[in-house]
Scaffold this motif. Sequence first.
Motif, PDB file in Angstrom:
ATOM      1  N   ILE A   1      -7.935   5.504   7.679  1.00 54.72           N
ATOM      2  CA  ILE A   1      -7.633   6.910   7.971  1.00 54.72           C
ATOM      3  C   ILE A   1      -6.135   7.108   8.095  1.00 54.72           C
ATOM      4  CG2 ILE A   1      -7.860   8.712   9.720  1.00 54.72           C
ATOM      5  CD1 ILE A   1     -10.669   7.704  10.250  1.00 54.72           C
ATOM      6  N   LYS A   2      -5.437   6.120   8.658  1.00 57.50           N
ATOM      7  CA  LYS A   2      -3.996   6.237   8.828  1.00 57.50           C
ATOM      8  C   LYS A   2      -3.277   6.269   7.477  1.00 57.50           C
ATOM      9  CE  LYS A   2      -2.433   3.308  11.970  1.00 57.50           C
ATOM     10  NZ  LYS A   2      -1.597   2.395  12.760  1.00 57.50           N
ATOM     11  N   GLU A   3      -3.796   5.541   6.505  1.00 59.72           N
ATOM     12  CA  GLU A   3      -3.138   5.466   5.198  1.00 59.72           C
ATOM     13  C   GLU A   3      -3.561   6.605   4.269  1.00 59.72           C
ATOM     14  OE1 GLU A   3      -3.728   1.631   3.507  1.00 59.72           O
ATOM     15  OE2 GLU A   3      -2.959   0.597   5.277  1.00 59.72           O
ATOM     16  N   TYR A   4      -4.803   7.050   4.395  1.00 58.59           N
ATOM     17  CA  TYR A   4      -5.327   8.029   3.442  1.00 58.59           C
ATOM     18  C   TYR A   4      -5.713   9.341   4.116  1.00 58.59           C
ATOM     19  CZ  TYR A   4      -5.487   4.013   0.362  1.00 58.59           C
ATOM     20  OH  TYR A   4      -5.149   2.933  -0.393  1.00 58.59           O
ATOM     21  N   TRP A   5      -4.957   9.798   5.107  1.00 56.18           N
ATOM     22  CA  TRP A   5      -5.240  11.045   5.805  1.00 56.18           C
ATOM     23  C   TRP A   5      -5.099  12.246   4.884  1.00 56.18           C
ATOM     24  CZ3 TRP A   5      -1.467  14.665   5.782  1.00 56.18           C
ATOM     25  CH2 TRP A   5      -0.180  14.231   5.522  1.00 56.18           C
ATOM     26  N   TRP A   6      -4.237  12.139   3.901  1.00 56.98           N
ATOM     27  CA  TRP A   6      -3.982  13.265   3.004  1.00 56.98           C
ATOM     28  C   TRP A   6      -5.196  13.555   2.128  1.00 56.98           C
ATOM     29  CZ3 TRP A   6      -4.123  11.767  -2.087  1.00 56.98           C
ATOM     30  CH2 TRP A   6      -3.962  10.405  -2.339  1.00 56.98           C
TER      31      TRP A   6
ATOM     32  N   VAL B   1      -7.372  15.848   4.116  1.00 61.52           N
ATOM     33  CA  VAL B   1      -6.817  17.197   4.125  1.00 61.52           C
ATOM     34  C   VAL B   1      -7.146  17.906   2.812  1.00 61.52           C
ATOM     35  CG1 VAL B   1      -4.659  18.524   4.195  1.00 61.52           C
ATOM     36  CG2 VAL B   1      -4.998  16.611   5.756  1.00 61.52           C
ATOM     37  N   ILE B   2      -7.023  17.201   1.694  1.00 65.56           N
ATOM     38  CA  ILE B   2      -7.337  17.796   0.390  1.00 65.56           C
ATOM     39  C   ILE B   2      -8.815  18.175   0.314  1.00 65.56           C
ATOM     40  CG2 ILE B   2      -7.524  17.303  -2.086  1.00 65.56           C
ATOM     41  CD1 ILE B   2      -4.904  15.749  -1.833  1.00 65.56           C
ATOM     42  N   LEU B   3      -9.703  17.312   0.799  1.00 67.80           N
ATOM     43  CA  LEU B   3     -11.134  17.620   0.788  1.00 67.80           C
ATOM     44  C   LEU B   3     -11.438  18.827   1.665  1.00 67.80           C
ATOM     45  CD1 LEU B   3     -12.720  14.054   0.928  1.00 67.80           C
ATOM     46  CD2 LEU B   3     -12.677  15.640  -1.011  1.00 67.80           C
ATOM     47  N   LEU B   4     -10.775  18.921   2.803  1.00 69.14           N
ATOM     48  CA  LEU B   4     -10.961  20.076   3.677  1.00 69.14           C
ATOM     49  C   LEU B   4     -10.500  21.351   2.991  1.00 69.14           C
ATOM     50  CD1 LEU B   4     -11.712  21.045   6.555  1.00 69.14           C
ATOM     51  CD2 LEU B   4      -9.298  20.753   7.116  1.00 69.14           C
ATOM     52  N   MET B   5      -9.360  21.314   2.340  1.00 67.24           N
ATOM     53  CA  MET B   5      -8.845  22.495   1.644  1.00 67.24           C
ATOM     54  C   MET B   5      -9.754  22.904   0.482  1.00 67.24           C
ATOM     55  SD  MET B   5      -6.313  23.523   3.333  1.00 67.24           S
ATOM     56  CE  MET B   5      -5.708  24.737   2.218  1.00 67.24           C
TER      57      MET B   5
ATOM     58  N   LEU C   1     -11.547  26.543   0.161  1.00 70.90           N
ATOM     59  CA  LEU C   1     -11.357  27.380  -1.023  1.00 70.90           C
ATOM     60  C   LEU C   1     -12.680  27.694  -1.717  1.00 70.90           C
ATOM     61  CD1 LEU C   1      -8.067  25.895  -2.502  1.00 70.90           C
ATOM     62  CD2 LEU C   1      -8.382  28.077  -1.340  1.00 70.90           C
ATOM     63  N   MET C   2     -13.610  26.740  -1.724  1.00 67.68           N
ATOM     64  CA  MET C   2     -14.921  26.998  -2.328  1.00 67.68           C
ATOM     65  C   MET C   2     -15.674  28.071  -1.537  1.00 67.68           C
ATOM     66  SD  MET C   2     -16.161  23.179  -3.505  1.00 67.68           S
ATOM     67  CE  MET C   2     -17.859  23.636  -3.392  1.00 67.68           C
TER      68      MET C   2
END
Length: 62
Positions: A4-9, A12-16, A20-21
């Motif tokens: 999670i520390k390395e791939y938090w972004w 965030v992209i999945l949440l966005m 948007l959907m």
Amino acid sequence: MELIKEYWWILVILLMVGILMNVYKDLKRIDHKKFLDNKPELPPHRDFNHKWDDEDDWPKKK
């Protein structure tokens, strides 16, 4: 926890993408033609700017 520390972004992209959907689906449900046909009349706009127009600060031309 390192993942999670390395791939938090990515989270965030999945949440966005999810947000948007949902926005897109909600906007598709709006029928703008029906709204424009049944649009309520707006009340007259009341402000007191017309009183300020009487006081002219510019010098008058002779």
